[in-house]
Structures are given as C-alpha cells and as structure tokens.
Design an enzyme around this catalytic site. Structure first.
Site, PDB file in Angstrom:
ATOM      1  CG  ASP A 233       2.227 115.358  22.814  1.00 36.74           C
ATOM      2  OD1 ASP A 233       3.224 114.839  23.333  1.00 36.74           O
ATOM      3  OD2 ASP A 233       1.132 114.766  22.700  1.00 36.74           O
TER       4      ASP A 233
ATOM      5  CG  ASP B  74       1.756 123.292  20.839  1.00 33.92           C
ATOM      6  OD1 ASP B  74       0.757 122.793  21.373  1.00 33.92           O
ATOM      7  OD2 ASP B  74       2.411 122.723  19.947  1.00 33.92           O
TER       8      ASP B  74
ATOM      9  CG  ASP C 280      -1.417 120.606  24.031  1.00 33.98           C
ATOM     10  OD1 ASP C 280      -2.106 119.579  23.924  1.00 33.98           O
ATOM     11  OD2 ASP C 280      -0.466 120.870  23.271  1.00 33.98           O
TER      12      ASP C 280
END
Length: 204
Positions: free
Chosen positions: A18, A172, A16
């Site tokens: 961001d 995240d 991922d």
C-alpha cells in the site's frame, strides 16, 4: 517522476504494498475514517501516513491507548478491511514502482512485505494484474513483530533464499524504511501521494 535506485546489483526486490505498488493509501484512509467515526476516534491524515506499514491491529491498539478508548480491535480491523475490499476495484498502481517490477521481473525474485492482511494484499495486486509477479508474500499475522522491526523483511529474504544485504526494499513510510535499515538492507523511498501530485504539477 522516477525513483532513484541505489548503485550496485541486488539479488531480490522487496516491496511494501500500500502506497508503494498500489496507490491505495487514500482508499485505506477512507476506510479508516468510516470505521473510526463510529467510535468518535480522531485519526488525522498526517498521523495515518506516519503509521504507514504498521499492522491494522497495532494501529488500533495505539489509538485506543492515545484516546482512552476501548474499541474492539479485531472486530474494527475486520470491518475496516471489509470496507476497503469494497473499494479495491477502483485502485490504480504507482507507475514509478511498477516500471521497476516490469523491468526486473524474471531476472530477480520479488516479495511483498506488508502490514496489511494477506487478503487485502492479494485483492490489491489482483486488481492490478500483478499478483503473479511475486514469489513470496509476507503479510500481517505472518510475523510476530511488525515494522519498524526487521522481522518481516528478514522473513521475506529467508523465504526467497537471498542474503538480506543483497535485497533492495521499496517503501513509502518511515516504519518500513526503519525496518529495512534494521535488516541491513538498502532501500528506496516512494513519494507520498501529495508529493507525487506536487511533482506532476511542477512538471507541467
């Protein structure tokens, strides 16, 4: 603070962007807050992080439904991204992830799999000098079903020519972890900013 990598060998790493490679989530939240304030649309920070990895337009559609609003989805999404791009030069990387990028670069292929538009991803990676580390980018608008559906990760594995079961995902947010599991991939979770801050303070 270091990431614990699952045991075994992997043929590709899928990241991922961001909140995983780029410590951009606080800046994205600033951009969200700026745009949503114009429509009196609440978006608590906890909810923002829970929606991590979802495409911007999907989040706006959900907020419209939740609050009985009729925000113009494409327009607000575009303006939000423009505002973020004005902040992108201030971002930092997340060292615990970048360490693994440098360690494995050139040994196995990498992909970024993001719920953000391609320009946002490119701008973020360029700001950190990391864009050339990735063979493949899979971004919002380039798949029909976003996270937590496995399609984005499966598309990245296909483009890299790697068996999904041989991919390790760095994420995240829970939607991304759910997508990785649905794709049959192992994963490692990157702590949220407040968790990283707490760990750093505890280590002092």
């Amino acid at each position: 603070m270091k990431l614990t990598i699952p045991q075994g060998d992997f043929d590709a790493y899928l990241f991922d962007c961001d909140g995983t490679i780029v410590d951009s989530m606080p800046l994205h939240y600033v951009a969200w807050h700026k745009m949503l304030a114009e429509y009196n649309c609440p978006f608590p920070e906890e909810q923002f992080y829970a929606y991590g990895g979802l495409p911007v337009e999907t989040i706006l559609e959900m907020l419209n439904e939740q609050h009985g609003l009729s925000m113009p989805v494409k327009q607000v999404a575009h303006e939000k991204e423009l505002y973020y791009q004005g902040l992108v030069h201030t971002i930092d990387g997340i060292p615990m992830t970048i360490d693994h990028i440098h360690d494995k670069h050139g040994k196995i292929p990498f992909a970024v799999v993001s719920g953000s538009p391609r320009k946002s991803v490119v701008d973020s990676l360029e700001a950190l000098g990391l864009l050339d580390k990735f063979e493949v980018l899979v971004c919002a608008g380039e798949y029909s079903k976003g996270k937590p559906h496995p399609e984005p990760f499966l598309k990245a594995a296909e483009l890299l020519g790697v068996d999904p079961k041989r991919c390790l995902v760095f994420e995240d947010a829970q939607p991304g972890i759910d997508a990785a599991e649905a794709a049959g991939m192992q994963w490692v979770r990157v702590p949220l900013p407040k968790e990283r801050l707490a760990a750093a303070e505890a280590a002092r």
